[in-house]
Each structure stands twice: as C-alpha cells, then as structure tokens.
Motif scaffolding. Structure first.
Motif, PDB file in Angstrom:
ATOM      1  N   GLY A 151     -29.501  78.328  20.587  1.00 50.29           N
ATOM      2  CA  GLY A 151     -30.967  77.753  21.156  1.00 50.29           C
ATOM      3  C   GLY A 151     -31.443  77.426  19.830  1.00 50.29           C
ATOM      4  O   GLY A 151     -32.796  76.815  19.779  1.00 50.29           O
ATOM      5  N   ASN A 152     -30.842  77.411  18.771  1.00 46.39           N
ATOM      6  CA  ASN A 152     -31.378  77.220  17.457  1.00 46.39           C
ATOM      7  C   ASN A 152     -30.868  76.085  16.848  1.00 46.39           C
ATOM      8  O   ASN A 152     -29.506  76.395  16.490  1.00 46.39           O
ATOM      9  CB  ASN A 152     -31.157  78.508  16.727  1.00 46.39           C
ATOM     10  CG  ASN A 152     -32.115  78.540  15.166  1.00 46.39           C
ATOM     11  OD1 ASN A 152     -32.200  77.276  14.712  1.00 46.39           O
ATOM     12  ND2 ASN A 152     -32.321  79.580  14.623  1.00 46.39           N
ATOM     13  N   PRO A 153     -31.361  75.178  16.496  1.00 46.38           N
ATOM     14  CA  PRO A 153     -30.902  73.670  15.969  1.00 46.38           C
ATOM     15  C   PRO A 153     -30.356  73.990  14.447  1.00 46.38           C
ATOM     16  O   PRO A 153     -29.433  73.412  14.212  1.00 46.38           O
ATOM     17  CB  PRO A 153     -32.093  72.881  15.822  1.00 46.38           C
ATOM     18  CG  PRO A 153     -33.214  73.292  16.516  1.00 46.38           C
ATOM     19  CD  PRO A 153     -32.983  74.732  16.839  1.00 46.38           C
ATOM     20  N   VAL A 154     -30.907  75.134  13.867  1.00 42.23           N
ATOM     21  CA  VAL A 154     -30.311  75.478  12.479  1.00 42.23           C
ATOM     22  C   VAL A 154     -29.031  76.032  12.529  1.00 42.23           C
ATOM     23  O   VAL A 154     -28.162  75.515  11.639  1.00 42.23           O
ATOM     24  CB  VAL A 154     -31.229  76.326  11.882  1.00 42.23           C
ATOM     25  CG1 VAL A 154     -30.690  76.719  10.322  1.00 42.23           C
ATOM     26  CG2 VAL A 154     -32.555  75.893  11.405  1.00 42.23           C
ATOM     27  N   VAL A 155     -28.659  76.774  13.724  1.00 48.82           N
ATOM     28  CA  VAL A 155     -27.088  77.272  13.857  1.00 48.82           C
ATOM     29  C   VAL A 155     -26.420  76.055  14.407  1.00 48.82           C
ATOM     30  O   VAL A 155     -25.276  75.830  14.100  1.00 48.82           O
ATOM     31  CB  VAL A 155     -27.163  78.317  14.855  1.00 48.82           C
ATOM     32  CG1 VAL A 155     -25.908  78.721  15.309  1.00 48.82           C
ATOM     33  CG2 VAL A 155     -28.132  79.455  14.319  1.00 48.82           C
ATOM     34  N   MET A 156     -26.705  75.018  15.161  1.00 47.83           N
ATOM     35  CA  MET A 156     -25.880  74.097  15.818  1.00 47.83           C
ATOM     36  C   MET A 156     -25.815  72.933  15.122  1.00 47.83           C
ATOM     37  O   MET A 156     -25.127  72.160  15.492  1.00 47.83           O
ATOM     38  CB  MET A 156     -26.907  73.682  17.132  1.00 47.83           C
ATOM     39  CG  MET A 156     -27.369  74.659  18.203  1.00 47.83           C
ATOM     40  SD  MET A 156     -25.760  75.616  18.761  1.00 47.83           S
ATOM     41  CE  MET A 156     -25.140  74.558  19.873  1.00 47.83           C
ATOM     42  N   ARG A 157     -26.432  72.878  14.078  1.00 52.39           N
ATOM     43  CA  ARG A 157     -26.207  71.567  13.305  1.00 52.39           C
ATOM     44  C   ARG A 157     -24.837  70.936  12.707  1.00 52.39           C
ATOM     45  O   ARG A 157     -24.717  69.805  12.608  1.00 52.39           O
ATOM     46  CB  ARG A 157     -27.130  71.322  12.041  1.00 52.39           C
ATOM     47  CG  ARG A 157     -26.732  72.471  10.929  1.00 52.39           C
ATOM     48  CD  ARG A 157     -27.969  72.404   9.765  1.00 52.39           C
ATOM     49  NE  ARG A 157     -27.838  73.707   9.296  1.00 52.39           N
ATOM     50  CZ  ARG A 157     -28.281  74.268   8.319  1.00 52.39           C
ATOM     51  NH1 ARG A 157     -28.901  73.536   7.515  1.00 52.39           N
ATOM     52  NH2 ARG A 157     -28.172  75.430   7.929  1.00 52.39           N
TER      53      ARG A 157
END
Ligand SMILES: CC(C)(COP(=O)(O)OP(=O)(O)OC[C@H]1O[C@@H](n2cnc3c(N)ncnc32)[C@H](O)[C@@H]1OP(=O)(O)O)[C@@H](O)C(=O)NCCC(=O)NCCS
Length: 185
Positions: free
Chosen positions: A27-33
């Motif tokens: 749910g965290n865009p920093v992980v998903m980037r």
C-alpha cells in the motif's frame, strides 16, 4: 509451512492474517516504485484489497504448476514475531509471453525495517533453499538500474552482474546471476 530459517528470520507461508502488515509494503508507493513492468505495479488501496490479493496469490501458488514448489514467503522476525517483508524464489517471466525457465530471487521489506540486513539475510536463505532443496543450477535476480538498494543486496550476496537485459518482463533491467558452483565456493 516454513520454507527456511536464518539467524533472525523465519520464511513461512503467507496467511490472510498478514494483510495489515503486507499493506505496509504494497500500500506504500515508496515500496512500489520499482516493482512491476515500467514501475507500474499498482499500489494496493486498502487492507481489504490486500487480503483479497493475498488470497489470489495463495491460490496461484497452490494451483499453478509453474509456481508450485517455489517460494513466496512472509518473513517473520524471530525475536518478536513481527512481519518485516517477503522473499521470493520463482520463475521469472520472459518478455513477449515466452514461458519462463529461469528462476529469480527477490525481496521486499516494510520501510520501517530497511537498513538491518534482512533482505540480504533472507536472500541468502532463499538461494540456499534453491540450490539445496530445489536442486537449481543457477539463480537470477533483476532490478531497475535506479533501484540502488536492491542492487546493493545483489552485490552483498555475491551475485554476478551480467549487464542490462530486456529478455524479462518486457522491460530493461540490470541482470545478475549466480551458479551453484559459485555459491558453494
Ligand atoms: C530492496 C530492499 C529490500 C533493500 O532493503 P535494505 O534494508 O536496504 O537491504 P538489507 O535488508 O539487505 O539491509 C542492508 C542495509 O542494512 C545495513 N545493515 C545493518 N545491519 C546489517 C546486517 N546485519 N547485515 C547486513 N546489512 C546490515 C547495511 O549496511 C545496509 O545499509 P546501506 O544500504 O545503508 O549500506 C528495500 O529497499 C525495499 O523493500 N525496496 C522496495 C521493494 C523493492 O524494490 N524490491 C526489490 C525489487 S528488484
């Protein structure tokens, strides 16, 4: 089911009760980037959606013959049972629908637990598992060139950098590999 243990971590099957912790990653865009083709893995919008995604993935690993026996594990910290991330050891999709035959190792951590060596430690456990339990002869790993943190994990593990490739995921990534002989040396 437990896949393997390291000094500080247990790599075990995901359960639906892990949805809240998993959401701290997906749910965290920093992980998903840097995840997904062209960094396009969609950030999971809610814990409920996370639970559904976990169920879909559990079903996929249980029923898809291409994934059966491979590792998609939740990483539980032994000292307090906290879920810190995931490690993967699975067929890597080739570009343009060519069936996968190479196996990749990968890691995702909840940001709160970055900087402790957990990805490297779990990666080592997954590679041992791949060579010893699954009898693999080589293990690959890929990351976007910008994903310095992941490339550092590959370097720490002693994976060999082959350069850039576009044969996987229909994108250009840095490609690393290690053979069983190199690992056991
Ligand atoms: C890639 C990712 C897992 C790396 O996490 P990380 O915490 O940097 O990696 P490790 O767990 O191996 O920890 C290494 C760091 O902890 C430090 N460390 C502390 N104790 C340590 C120990 N006992 N052993 C090893 N390293 C230790 C290292 O010095 C290193 O810090 P540095 O990068 O500042 O030098 C994390 O950035 C992430 O989840 N990213 C999002 C998902 C992703 O992109 N995954 C990869 C897709 S290819």
């Amino acid at each position: 089911m437990e896949f393997f243990e390291t000094d500080r971590l247990i790599a075990r099957t995901w359960t639906l009760d892990d949805a809240e912790s998993a959401f701290l990653m997906y749910g965290n865009p920093v992980v998903m980037r840097y995840l997904g083709a062209n960094g396009a893995a969609a950030t999971i919008p809610s814990i409920e959606a996370m639970r559904e995604r976990l169920q879909q993935n559990l079903d996929k690993y249980a029923t898809d013959p291409e994934l059966h026996g491979y590792v998609w594990a939740a990483l539980e910290r032994k000292s307090d049972g906290v879920l810190v991330g995931t490690t993967l050891l699975k067929p890597i999709p080739f570009s343009d629908e060519i069936p996968a035959t190479d196996i990749e190792v990968g890691w995702h951590l909840i940001p709160e637990y970055w900087g402790n060596g957990y990805a490297t430690e779990s990666g080592r456990g997954a590679i041992d598992y791949g060579f010893q339990k699954l009898g693999l002869s080589e293990i690959h790993s890929v990351a976007y060139a910008e994903n310095a943190a992941s490339i550092k994990v590959m370097d720490r593990l002693g994976l060999r950098h082959l350069g850039k490739t576009s044969i996987y995921y229909n994108v250009e990534v840095e490609h690393f590999v290690i053979t069983r002989d190199e690992w056991e040396r």
